[in-house]
Design a protein around this motif. Sequence first.
Motif, mmCIF file in Angstrom:
data_model
loop_
_atom_site.group_PDB
_atom_site.id
_atom_site.type_symbol
_atom_site.label_atom_id
_atom_site.label_comp_id
_atom_site.label_asym_id
_atom_site.label_seq_id
_atom_site.Cartn_x
_atom_site.Cartn_y
_atom_site.Cartn_z
ATOM 1 N N THR A 1 -6.419 1.039 0.550
ATOM 2 C CA THR A 1 -5.163 1.499 0.704
ATOM 3 C C THR A 1 -5.241 2.559 1.837
ATOM 4 O OG1 THR A 1 -4.435 1.138 -1.662
ATOM 5 C CG2 THR A 1 -3.334 2.911 -0.504
ATOM 6 N N ASP B 1 -1.828 9.851 -4.568
ATOM 7 C CA ASP B 1 -1.550 8.502 -5.084
ATOM 8 C C ASP B 1 -2.507 7.590 -4.503
ATOM 9 O OD1 ASP B 1 -0.325 8.811 -2.619
ATOM 10 O OD2 ASP B 1 1.359 7.496 -3.223
ATOM 11 N N VAL B 2 -3.545 8.103 -3.939
ATOM 12 C CA VAL B 2 -4.533 7.037 -3.120
ATOM 13 C C VAL B 2 -5.769 7.238 -3.950
ATOM 14 C CG1 VAL B 2 -5.983 6.742 -1.012
ATOM 15 C CG2 VAL B 2 -3.354 7.589 -0.817
ATOM 16 N N SER B 3 -6.363 5.813 -4.297
ATOM 17 C CA SER B 3 -7.383 5.727 -4.955
ATOM 18 C C SER B 3 -8.613 4.841 -4.456
ATOM 19 C CB SER B 3 -7.190 5.243 -6.457
ATOM 20 O OG SER B 3 -6.360 4.103 -6.370
ATOM 21 N N ASP B 4 -8.120 4.112 -3.146
ATOM 22 C CA ASP B 4 -9.071 3.246 -2.849
ATOM 23 C C ASP B 4 -9.153 2.991 -1.233
ATOM 24 O OD1 ASP B 4 -7.633 0.619 -1.940
ATOM 25 O OD2 ASP B 4 -6.416 1.671 -3.657
ATOM 26 N N GLN B 5 -10.168 2.944 -0.644
ATOM 27 C CA GLN B 5 -10.395 2.770 0.888
ATOM 28 C C GLN B 5 -9.510 1.742 1.415
ATOM 29 O OE1 GLN B 5 -12.081 4.314 3.253
ATOM 30 N NE2 GLN B 5 -12.145 5.996 1.653
ATOM 31 N N SER C 1 0.750 -1.281 -0.016
ATOM 32 C CA SER C 1 0.086 -0.033 0.010
ATOM 33 C C SER C 1 0.810 1.333 0.079
ATOM 34 C CB SER C 1 -0.901 0.016 1.338
ATOM 35 O OG SER C 1 -0.255 0.161 2.402
ATOM 36 N N GLU D 1 -6.029 10.251 3.237
ATOM 37 C CA GLU D 1 -7.215 10.068 2.133
ATOM 38 C C GLU D 1 -7.166 11.078 1.248
ATOM 39 O OE1 GLU D 1 -11.005 9.830 3.474
ATOM 40 O OE2 GLU D 1 -11.009 11.974 4.561
#
Length: 289
Positions: free
Chosen positions: A149, A143-147, A98, A139
């Motif tokens: 991660t 570079d964060v796209s999903d819960q 992650s 959040e």
Amino acid sequence: MTGTVGGVARPTSMAARRELGDELRRLRGERRGAEIARLLGWSESKLSRIETARTGISESDLERLLRAYGCTPADRLRMRELARRGRARVWWAPYRSSVAEPYDEYVAFEAEAVSICEWEAQVVPGLLQTDEYAHAVIEVGADVSDQETILRRTALRMARQSVLTREPPPRLCVVLDESALHREVGGRAVLHRQVQRLYDASHRPGVELHVLPFRAGAHAALGEAFVIFEFGSEERAPVVHSEDLVGGQLRTKPGDVQIYRDAFEDLRGRALSISETRDCIARTGDSLR
């Protein structure tokens, strides 16, 4: 985070790999990397990756390298032990998928440091964050796209805080811009609980917390956050980690490190004293009720 043998801290995987690379460069001395690589039938890039800790080294490759360098028995034993630790599974391995690969080095340095000096202008430093505040910071990462991660990165950040309860704990000195006490990360209620956590942390042994007030004006670190890791050993040089929108950068050149040390001392000199900082944090907490 850190293994101990006879009360002596042992490097984590990435830290051991970096230490091994430094030692191998020392053993190579004035010989060119291309010359050693040609002797062993390697590419020069392979040797470079080993020396810069971008990759580990197998037992057989290490033995060939040590023979080429004509190492003493004592050096051989030490290099083998560092290589073994460099191949070991680290505690944060379950979180690796992650986070970006360079984060390994950051966590390793943090786990090994005897002194951590941090300047933060925007948010509360990770080692002092609550889980809900950390979640709100993570959040919004580019570079964060999903819960999943977000949750794994939050869990890792919380796990990193155990470094403050190890024996002996590192000395943590933080200078925090006053604006971070007012920025409603996660909302007003989340910030209130975070400010209370900061107040509690300011009373912990080994933690030195300073707020840089708005009235301090311009200073030596405008526009940049950074951390200085020191390891309490002449064999291990200090490391600076600075952060920007596309990731972190590590600096080890003595001249660069000194610039950051000087900047940190400038910030600490302009900041509120420890007792004034506690009063400032307490007032801010009261205003958020």
